[in-house]
Design a protein around this motif. Structure first.
Motif, PDB file in Angstrom:
ATOM      1  N   SER A  11       0.843  -1.193   0.000  1.00  0.00           N
ATOM      2  CA  SER A  11       0.000   0.000   0.000  1.00  0.00           C
ATOM      3  C   SER A  11       0.876   1.240   0.000  1.00  0.00           C
ATOM      4  N   ASP A  12       0.260   2.351  -0.384  1.00  0.00           N
ATOM      5  CA  ASP A  12       0.990   3.612  -0.349  1.00  0.00           C
ATOM      6  C   ASP A  12       1.432   3.871   1.081  1.00  0.00           C
ATOM      7  N   GLY A  13       2.651   4.327   1.210  1.00  0.00           N
ATOM      8  CA  GLY A  13       3.184   4.675   2.523  1.00  0.00           C
ATOM      9  C   GLY A  13       3.300   6.179   2.633  1.00  0.00           C
ATOM     10  N   THR A  14       4.287   6.586   3.358  1.00  0.00           N
ATOM     11  CA  THR A  14       4.516   8.006   3.535  1.00  0.00           C
ATOM     12  C   THR A  14       5.391   8.536   2.403  1.00  0.00           C
ATOM     13  N   LEU A  15       5.421   9.825   2.259  1.00  0.00           N
ATOM     14  CA  LEU A  15       6.306  10.446   1.280  1.00  0.00           C
ATOM     15  C   LEU A  15       7.735  10.398   1.812  1.00  0.00           C
ATOM     16  N   ARG A  16       8.665  10.288   0.917  1.00  0.00           N
ATOM     17  CA  ARG A  16      10.072  10.315   1.298  1.00  0.00           C
ATOM     18  C   ARG A  16      10.680  11.548   0.663  1.00  0.00           C
ATOM     19  N   PHE A  17      11.387  12.314   1.491  1.00  0.00           N
ATOM     20  CA  PHE A  17      12.057  13.510   0.996  1.00  0.00           C
ATOM     21  C   PHE A  17      13.555  13.264   1.023  1.00  0.00           C
ATOM     22  N   ILE A  18      14.245  13.800   0.029  1.00  0.00           N
ATOM     23  CA  ILE A  18      15.664  13.541  -0.130  1.00  0.00           C
ATOM     24  C   ILE A  18      16.408  14.860  -0.280  1.00  0.00           C
ATOM     25  N   LYS A  19      17.534  14.959   0.385  1.00  0.00           N
ATOM     26  CA  LYS A  19      18.446  16.081   0.185  1.00  0.00           C
ATOM     27  C   LYS A  19      19.789  15.496  -0.173  1.00  0.00           C
TER      28      LYS A  19
END
Length: 154
Positions: free
Chosen positions: A141-149
């Motif tokens: 299932s869709d999870g949380t958003l992942r942010f990348i730097k």
């Protein structure tokens, strides 16, 4: 190349990767969009072999490596449990749509359970819409958003 016909592949021979697989790992990572030469692949395989919290599996069909699966086991503080993250899952273009991806996901689930993980997660680039549909069809299932730097060359 494109997708193969819908003919299912026979059950793949799944095994832990070794340095002799560097050429196949390089080709698969490059096909996935992560350019990699044989030397780089050998270094990456060595790093995984040397880390008991990671695994790299290659899938052979008819004597040819057609896919790979990389796993990372990590302690997940918010839940107080181990999570197994699929860090790479790739099936050669000419073997897609023939059941190998599902075999690799079953292997990931088996290894995650064996390693004591409470959950299995996979991240996928936002542009990989076919992969997203595949994962959902396999029960993810869709999870949380992942942010990348990006941190440069680190």
């Amino acid at each position: 190349m494109g997708r193969a016909d819908a003919t299912a592949l026979p059950e793949a021979d799944l095994r832990s990767a070794s340095l002799v697989d560097a050429d196949d790992v390089a080709a698969l990572l490059s096909e996935m969009g992560y350019p990699c030469d044989v030397h780089d692949a050998a270094q990456r395989i060595r790093a995984i072999i040397d880390n008991d919290r990671q695994a790299l599996v290659v899938a052979r069909c008819g004597g040819v490596v057609c896919g790979l699966l990389a796993l990372d086991f990590m302690y997940y503080l918010p839940l107080g449990t181990t999570t197994c993250r699929i860090t790479a899952l790739v099936v050669r273009n000419d073997a897609q749509g023939r059941g190998l991806g599902r075999q690799l996901l079953r292997e990931a689930e088996r290894r995650a359970r064996f390693g004591g993980a409470a959950r299995l997660e996979i991240t996928s680039g936002s542009q990989r819409t076919d992969a997203h549909a595949f994962y959902k069809a396999c029960g993810y299932s869709d999870g949380t958003l992942r942010f990348i730097k990006r941190l440069g060359d680190a």
